[in-house]
Design a protein around this motif. Structure first.
Motif: not given
Length: 137
Positions: A21-27, A72-80, A82-90
């Protein structure tokens, strides 16, 4: 003589689901350059739509591509996640990636390509302008 290595890196979300989503893209636009820097890699351009990511990279002379992509892939998903960037689906990435080498003459065309993802995939567009898109200079 300096070594210049360039590549176009692409990866998708799990099952190509529209998870970004736009917030995840900005992250991702903020985080991915930091991760790349840890691997002595510079991101020249970023293109993100709801189900995939494109990066134009300047790589170091000695590069461990699997480790870079894992970062790039692993850390970005893990941090997103963990930090609540993804409100619904991981945020989950599909297995694998596509890395294509670029000649110096191909970099400009690749930059245009990654910047045009919203137009190329209007059904997956995030609606971010270039002004909102760090890394798409």
């Amino acid at each position: 003589m300096p070594v210049r290595l360039y590549a176009l890196l692409t990866w998708t979300t799990l099952r190509r689901l529209p998870l970004i989503h736009p917030g995840a893209a900005a992250f991702l636009r903020r985080l991915l350059p930091k991760i790349a820097h840890r691997h002595a890699t510079r991101i020249l351009g970023i293109g993100i739509v709801r189900n995939h990511v494109h990066l134009v990279l300047e790589l170091p002379p000695l590069v461990d591509v699997p480790r870079l992509v894992q970062g790039l892939k692993g850390a970005s998903a893990r941090i997103a996640n963990r930090d609540g960037v993804m409100p619904r689906a991981k945020l989950q990435w599909a297995t694998g990636y596509d890395l294509r080498s670029l000649g110096i003459r191909d970099v400009k065309r690749a930059m245009t390509y990654v910047r045009s993802q919203d137009q190329r995939h209007p059904d997956m567009a995030l609606g971010m302008s270039r002004a909102e898109s760090p890394g798409s200079v």
